[in-house]
Design a protein around this motif. Structure first.
Motif, PDB file in Angstrom:
ATOM      1  N   UNK A 192       0.783  -1.239   0.000  1.00  0.00           N
ATOM      2  CA  UNK A 192       0.000   0.000   0.000  1.00  0.00           C
ATOM      3  C   UNK A 192       0.813   1.286   0.000  1.00  0.00           C
ATOM      4  N   UNK A 193       2.127   1.225   0.128  1.00  0.00           N
ATOM      5  CA  UNK A 193       2.891   2.456   0.275  1.00  0.00           C
ATOM      6  C   UNK A 193       4.114   2.443  -0.624  1.00  0.00           C
ATOM      7  N   UNK A 194       4.666   3.616  -0.861  1.00  0.00           N
ATOM      8  CA  UNK A 194       5.861   3.726  -1.681  1.00  0.00           C
ATOM      9  C   UNK A 194       7.090   3.234  -0.940  1.00  0.00           C
ATOM     10  N   UNK A 195       8.136   2.849  -1.676  1.00  0.00           N
ATOM     11  CA  UNK A 195       9.337   2.296  -1.041  1.00  0.00           C
ATOM     12  C   UNK A 195      10.048   3.269  -0.111  1.00  0.00           C
ATOM     13  N   UNK A 196       9.853   4.566  -0.308  1.00  0.00           N
ATOM     14  CA  UNK A 196      10.517   5.556   0.539  1.00  0.00           C
ATOM     15  C   UNK A 196       9.702   6.008   1.732  1.00  0.00           C
ATOM     16  N   UNK A 197       8.589   5.354   2.006  1.00  0.00           N
ATOM     17  CA  UNK A 197       7.726   5.768   3.117  1.00  0.00           C
ATOM     18  C   UNK A 197       8.463   5.663   4.446  1.00  0.00           C
ATOM     19  N   UNK A 240     -13.437  18.636 -10.335  1.00  0.00           N
ATOM     20  CA  UNK A 240     -12.807  17.483  -9.688  1.00  0.00           C
ATOM     21  C   UNK A 240     -11.316  17.467  -9.982  1.00  0.00           C
ATOM     22  N   UNK A 241     -10.524  17.274  -8.927  1.00  0.00           N
ATOM     23  CA  UNK A 241      -9.085  17.108  -9.062  1.00  0.00           C
ATOM     24  C   UNK A 241      -8.710  15.685  -8.667  1.00  0.00           C
ATOM     25  N   UNK A 242      -7.619  15.188  -9.236  1.00  0.00           N
ATOM     26  CA  UNK A 242      -7.201  13.801  -9.038  1.00  0.00           C
ATOM     27  C   UNK A 242      -5.759  13.774  -8.545  1.00  0.00           C
ATOM     28  N   UNK A 243      -5.490  12.923  -7.549  1.00  0.00           N
ATOM     29  CA  UNK A 243      -4.141  12.727  -7.024  1.00  0.00           C
ATOM     30  C   UNK A 243      -3.845  11.237  -6.995  1.00  0.00           C
ATOM     31  N   UNK A 244      -2.635  10.844  -7.408  1.00  0.00           N
ATOM     32  CA  UNK A 244      -2.252   9.436  -7.389  1.00  0.00           C
ATOM     33  C   UNK A 244      -0.742   9.338  -7.230  1.00  0.00           C
ATOM     34  N   UNK A 245      -0.293   8.259  -6.602  1.00  0.00           N
ATOM     35  CA  UNK A 245       1.131   7.972  -6.523  1.00  0.00           C
ATOM     36  C   UNK A 245       1.532   7.056  -7.664  1.00  0.00           C
ATOM     37  N   UNK A 246       2.681   7.293  -8.246  1.00  0.00           N
ATOM     38  CA  UNK A 246       3.092   6.471  -9.388  1.00  0.00           C
ATOM     39  C   UNK A 246       3.476   5.053  -8.975  1.00  0.00           C
ATOM     40  N   UNK A 247       3.709   4.820  -7.664  1.00  0.00           N
ATOM     41  CA  UNK A 247       4.034   3.480  -7.175  1.00  0.00           C
ATOM     42  C   UNK A 247       2.833   2.829  -6.487  1.00  0.00           C
ATOM     43  N   UNK A 248       1.641   3.305  -6.781  1.00  0.00           N
ATOM     44  CA  UNK A 248       0.420   2.756  -6.189  1.00  0.00           C
ATOM     45  C   UNK A 248       0.147   1.368  -6.771  1.00  0.00           C
ATOM     46  N   UNK A 249       0.151   0.354  -5.932  1.00  0.00           N
ATOM     47  CA  UNK A 249      -0.142  -0.998  -6.384  1.00  0.00           C
ATOM     48  C   UNK A 249      -1.627  -1.337  -6.256  1.00  0.00           C
ATOM     49  N   UNK A 250      -2.330  -0.685  -5.338  1.00  0.00           N
ATOM     50  CA  UNK A 250      -3.738  -0.999  -5.105  1.00  0.00           C
ATOM     51  C   UNK A 250      -4.632  -0.407  -6.194  1.00  0.00           C
ATOM     52  N   UNK A 251      -4.450   0.867  -6.479  1.00  0.00           N
ATOM     53  CA  UNK A 251      -5.180   1.528  -7.575  1.00  0.00           C
ATOM     54  C   UNK A 251      -4.136   2.240  -8.441  1.00  0.00           C
ATOM     55  N   UNK A 270      -2.555  15.263 -10.416  1.00  0.00           N
ATOM     56  CA  UNK A 270      -1.221  15.256  -9.823  1.00  0.00           C
ATOM     57  C   UNK A 270      -0.741  13.824  -9.667  1.00  0.00           C
ATOM     58  N   UNK A 271       0.371  13.486 -10.318  1.00  0.00           N
ATOM     59  CA  UNK A 271       0.986  12.175 -10.164  1.00  0.00           C
ATOM     60  C   UNK A 271       2.257  12.349  -9.335  1.00  0.00           C
ATOM     61  N   UNK A 272       2.314  11.673  -8.195  1.00  0.00           N
ATOM     62  CA  UNK A 272       3.390  11.853  -7.233  1.00  0.00           C
ATOM     63  C   UNK A 272       4.434  10.746  -7.402  1.00  0.00           C
ATOM     64  N   UNK A 273       5.625  11.072  -7.888  1.00  0.00           N
ATOM     65  CA  UNK A 273       6.646  10.048  -8.172  1.00  0.00           C
ATOM     66  C   UNK A 273       7.030   9.246  -6.924  1.00  0.00           C
ATOM     67  N   UNK A 274       6.978   7.927  -7.049  1.00  0.00           N
ATOM     68  CA  UNK A 274       7.460   7.048  -5.999  1.00  0.00           C
ATOM     69  C   UNK A 274       6.524   6.841  -4.828  1.00  0.00           C
ATOM     70  N   UNK A 275       5.369   7.501  -4.825  1.00  0.00           N
ATOM     71  CA  UNK A 275       4.438   7.337  -3.719  1.00  0.00           C
ATOM     72  C   UNK A 275       3.459   6.209  -4.007  1.00  0.00           C
TER      73      UNK A 275
END
Length: 310
Positions: A192-197, A240-251, A270-275
Motif C-alpha cells: 500500500x505504500x511507496x518504497x521511501x515511506x 474534480x481534481x485527481x491525485x495518485x502515486x506512481x508506485x500505487x499498487x492498489x489503484x 497530480x501524479x506523485x513520483x514514488x508514492x
C-alpha cells in the motif's frame, strides 16, 4: 477493541474533534461523525477508504481545521461506525448523503475529498440530489471506478486471469491480520505504500488497517471486486481534481488517468513520483494544499457572493 486503532504520538495522532455526532443512513446504519474547526468556516468533508477510519485523515484535519470546518466520518463497519449487513456502493452513497444532511446547512457547499473507497463513495453519490446540493468540488485520491482487482499490481505477475484470480484471493482473504509486527509492517508497506515511506507513516497506516474488523474487511472486499462506477464518473459534473502515486499498487496510475479522461470537469491531475496508495499519509501537506486550493477557488467565491447577497 483490543487493538490500538491509531498511533499515540507524532504527526499522525488524530486531533480531538470540536464535537461528535451520529448520522443515520437510509437503512438505519449509524455513522460516527467528527467535526473539527470553527462553525461558519468553509466546509471540507473527508471520506476514508477500505479498512481505514477517520484517523487516516489526521494530518489533513490538523492542517485544515485551523481555518476550515472539517467533517470526517467512519464508513459503516469501520472505526466507530457499527457494522451493518448491507455493503454496497449504493450504501456508501446513502451514508455520505446522511453525513451531509447532518452536518451542512441547506444549500451549503463543501469540498469533498475521498481516498480509495472514499473516492468511490463520491462517484457512487454523484447523481444524488443531496450530493449535488452540497458538493462544490471534489478531490479524488488514489482511487478508481472499475476493474480494481484486474488492474491491481499487488501480486507481482503479468496481467491476466492468473494474476486476477490470485489478487482476488489475497485481497479477499478471511484471514485475520493479527498484531502489528515488523513482518506485518513490511507486508503493508509493500502492498500500500511507496518504497521511501518513513517508518512513522507505515506505523500509522498499519495501526489503522489492522484495527479494521476481519468480517468488515472481507465483506467490503467483495464490493470492491465487482465495483463498476464508470457511468457514475460521467455524472460527476462538479470541479474534480485527481491525485495518485506512481508506485500505487492498489489503484495504479492507470485508474487516475482513466478518471481524468472521463470526468466532465477535471480541474487538475497530480501524479506523485514514488508514492504508493496511501497518499494522504505519504504526502500530507500536498493533499491538504490541493483541498485548500479547491476551497479557495470554488467555495470561497461562493461564500463572498452569499455575503454580498445577504
Amino acid at each position: 477493541m483490543s487493538r490500538l486503532m491509531h498511533v499515540v504520538n507524532g504527526p499522525y495522532v488524530p486531533p480531538v474533534p470540536a464535537r461528535e455526532l451520529t448520522a443515520v443512513s437510509a437503512d438505519g446504519a449509524r455513522l460516527h461523525v467528527e467535526v473539527h474547526g470553527a462553525d461558519g468556516a468553509p466546509a471540507v468533508v473527508l471520506s476514508h477508504g477500505w479498512s481505514c477510519s477517520t484517523a487516516f485523515w489526521a494530518a489533513q484535519i490538523r492542517d485544515l481545521a485551523a481555518d476550515h470546518r472539517v467533517i470526517a466520518y467512519d464508513q459503516r463497519g469501520h472505526g466507530r461506525s457499527p457494522a451493518n449487513p448491507v455493503c454496497s456502493a449504493d450504501a456508501l452513497a446513502d451514508d455520505l448523503e446522511a453525513v451531509l444532511a447532518a452536518t451542512l446547512a441547506p444549500g451549503e457547499k463543501a469540498v469533498l475529498a475521498g481516498h480509495s473507497m472514499g473516492g468511490m463513495t463520491l462517484m457512487a453519490a454523484a447523481g444524488r440530489d443531496r450530493f449535488r446540493e452540497h458538493a462544490g468540488a471534489v478531490l479524488l485520491c488514489s482511487t478508481g471506478s472499475s476493474r480494481l482487482v484486474a488492474e491491481s499490481l499487488v501480486v507481482p505477475m503479468r496481467a491476466g486471469r492468473s494474476r486476477t484470480w490470485l489478487t482476488r484471493k489475497v485481497l479477499g482473504s478471511r484471514a485475520p491480520l493479527g498484531p502489528v509486527t515488523p513482518v506485518a509492517r513490511r507486508i503493508l508497506k509493500y502492498a500500500t505504500m511507496g518504497p521511501g515511506s518513513a517508518p512513522g507513516m507505515v506505523e500509522a497506516c498499519a495501526r489503522i488497517v489492522h484495527a479494521c474488523p476481519r468480517k468488515v474487511r472481507y465483506a467490503w472486499s467483495h464490493v470492491l471486486d465487482t465495483l463498476d462506477l464508470d457511468h457514475r464518473v460521467r455524472e460527476l459534473s462538479v470541479p474534480a481534481a485527481v491525485v495518485v502515486g506512481t508506485a500505487d499498487r492498489m489503484t495504479p496510475v492507470v485508474h487516475a488517468r482513466s478518471l481524468v479522461a472521463a470526468l466532465p470537469n477535471c480541474v487538475g491531475s497530480t501524479e506523485l513520483p514514488g508514492l504508493g496508495h496511501m497518499t494522504p499519509v505519504e504526502a500530507p501537506a500536498l493533499v491538504a494544499t490541493r483541498i485548500r486550493e479547491l476551497v479557495s477557488t470554488y467555495i470561497g467565491s461562493q461564500r463572498i457572493q452569499q455575503k454580498e447577497g445577504a
